[in-house]
Write a protein that holds these residues in place. Structure first.
Motif: not given
Length: 248
Positions: A23-25, A55-56, A76-78, A81-82, A127
């Motif tokens: 659930d995380r990148h 990707e998460a 964490d996705t917050r 970024p994706a 990234w």
């Protein structure tokens, strides 16, 4: 408190393919050994001094043909970024390797401000690197027939492998199987075979100090010059230079 990012190192024994979804990148970096990652009809090799960015929420399949050690970071996705794609594998540059080394010290919350800035810099660099993925990828196939054809082809890399025999064993006429390859991979069977042989050679280069000539014959080439040409066409480097890149 939600973890914005954290790092960990693991050593894996060989294991067959299994599904993975987090659930995380997920930044997965290989320091020794080789992993195979598959998603969305493609299969990637994760080699030493390379990284995968996942990707998460994106499911992938992971197999470990030989013992491997990895350094990983979960974002964490917050916090980040994706990624540019659900799964990419790419070369690490010196800056990314240095940042990853620094981040290894931070495995728990709360993170000091200095560590948050390190992880943010690592995300920014990796990234960007993920926008230029590695060419060492082979199609995984969507239909059962093509997946079986790819499996049979890979099993016979070191010997004589005939397209007509593969088609017969998957229950398709050669013309029908050729159409499947074009539709599902965008490549001919012969091009896939050539790429599989180079990828198998790369795995051998990463695993031991076996001479390049022996590896070329092992993966089905009878001419060293033909092997070197196919290898450089895919990777942009000679086999010897590619092996050296595992230890930057």
């Amino acid at each position: 408190m939600t973890r914005v990012a954290y790092s960990f190192v693991r050593t894996f024994a060989p294991e067959s393919a299994r599904d993975l979804c987090v659930d995380r990148h997920y930044l997965l970096c290989a320091s020794a050994g080789t992993l195979r990652l598959a998603a969305r009809g493609q299969s990637w090799l994760l080699l030493p001094a390379r990284a995968a960015l996942i990707e998460a929420g994106s499911p992938i399949r992971v197999s470990i043909p030989r013992p491997a050690t990895t350094a990983s970071v979960l974002f964490d996705t917050r916090f980040a970024p994706a990624p540019p794609a659900p799964l990419t594998v790419f070369d690490l540059n010196p800056l990314a390797r240095a940042l990853l080394t620094e981040c290894r010290a931070y495995t728990e919350e709360p993170l000091p401000v200095y560590a948050e800035k390190l992880f943010a810099a690592l995300a920014a660099v990796t990234w960007r690197l993920a926008e230029r993925p590695s060419p060492v990828v082979v199609p995984a196939g969507r239909s059962p027939e093509l997946r079986r054809a790819l499996e049979l082809t890979e099993q016979r890399l070191g010997g004589e492998v005939r397209f007509e025999d593969v088609a017969d064993e998957v229950g398709l006429a050669p013309r029908s199987l050729a159409r499947r390859f074009a539709e599902e991979t965008g490549m001919t069977w012969r091009a896939v075979l050539r790429r599989m042989r180079v990828v198998a050679a790369i795995e051998e280069l990463a695993a031991a100090d076996t001479p390049v000539t022996e590896i070329a014959f092992t993966v089905g080439y009878t001419s060293l010059s033909a092997f070197n040409a196919a290898f450089k066409e895919l990777t942009g480097r000679t086999p010897t230079a590619y092996r050296a890149s595992f230890h930057p």
